[in-house]
Design an enzyme around this catalytic site. Structure first.
Site, PDB file in Angstrom:
ATOM      1  N   GLY A 191      61.691  22.073  23.567  1.00  9.10           N
ATOM      2  CA  GLY A 191      61.545  20.845  24.341  1.00  9.10           C
ATOM      3  C   GLY A 191      60.952  19.654  23.600  1.00  9.10           C
ATOM      4  CG  HIS A 235      76.034  18.147  18.999  1.00  5.55           C
ATOM      5  ND1 HIS A 235      76.008  19.480  19.364  1.00  5.55           N
ATOM      6  CD2 HIS A 235      76.676  18.092  17.805  1.00  5.55           C
ATOM      7  CE1 HIS A 235      76.616  20.194  18.431  1.00  5.55           C
ATOM      8  NE2 HIS A 235      77.034  19.382  17.473  1.00  5.55           N
ATOM      9  CG  ASN A 249      74.212  17.718  24.980  1.00 11.02           C
ATOM     10  OD1 ASN A 249      73.081  18.206  25.083  1.00 11.02           O
ATOM     11  ND2 ASN A 249      75.094  18.161  24.102  1.00 11.02           N
TER      12      ASN A 249
END
Ligand code: GRF
Length: 216
Positions: free
Chosen positions: A14, A111, A109
């Site tokens: 996280g 990446h 998201n």
């Protein structure tokens, strides 16, 4: 103006989540983090979120018979916290088609490559094996295709001959921590729209959606 409510979904340490929570503490930040949800009960990020006074929840994928029923439970949890935007941050589970359709245009998201290069797992290894001189990270909208949704912003870093997976991943991760809070800010400012599969970020100086860092 009311702040955008953001739910973060994690599976692990996280660090991107923490960067987002920290950014959202600034009074002028246009988004607030309403919850952190993990599919893994032991995810270290959950403890970090608790220490940062953010509501946490666990939706275990093992408790659901198939991908879609897990996705529906995850979605219900995010809705219960009032999320308007869902931010995947190290979420290590493939979603069913249902989830990106449910959150279409409101699901992000990050990446650790310059997409469309090096999708999937072991991304730093793929970059080193390919011998690229530049790599980086990408924030994109999530569609049902893995690592393939419309790109919002990217950050580029050099790849050095002596790099290992660990050194390259760490260099990229530092840029992830800059890029993700910026993109969520733009979302909160209502600057982001999509037309014909391309993202437009309104009212920024040209080039603002590409960061460079030459630091080792
Ligand atoms: C990051 O490299 C991110 O790009 C990828 O998973 C990793 C998560 O790291 N999707 P963290 O949990 O945010 O530290």
């Amino acid at each position: 103006m009311a702040k955008l409510k953001v739910g973060i979904v994690i599976s692990g340490r996280g660090s991107n989540m923490a960067a987002l929570i920290e950014a959202a503490q600034a009074p002028d930040y246009p988004a607030e983090i309403v919850c952190v949800v993990s599919n893994v009960a032991e995810a270290a990020g959950l403890q970090v979120a608790k220490r940062m006074s953010i509501a946490t929840a666990v939706v275990r994928h093992e408790d659901h018979p198939d991908r879609e029923s897990f996705d529906r439970a995850l979605s219900a949890k995010l809705e219960a916290h009032g999320a308007d935007l869902v931010v995947l941050a190290g979420f290590m589970r493939i979603l069913s088609q249902w989830f990106p359709e449910r959150w279409a245009g409101r699901l992000l998201n990050i990446h650790p490559s310059l997409l469309p290069a090096f999708r999937g797992r072991h991304v730093a290894r793929q970059a080193l094996d390919a011998g690229v001189r530049v790599s980086g990270c990408t924030v994109h909208l999530v569609t049902p295709d893995l690592d393939a949704g419309p790109i919002i912003a990217q950050a580029a870093v050099p790849v050095f001959p002596e790099d290992t997976e660990a050194t390259l991943s760490a260099r990229i991760l530092r840029q992830e921590h800059r890029l993700y809070p910026l993109v969520v800010r733009w979302f909160g400012e209502g600057r982001i729209s999509v037309a014909n599969g391309h993202v437009d970020v309104k009212g920024l100086p040209q080039g603002a959606t590409l960061l460079f860092s030459a630091e080792p």
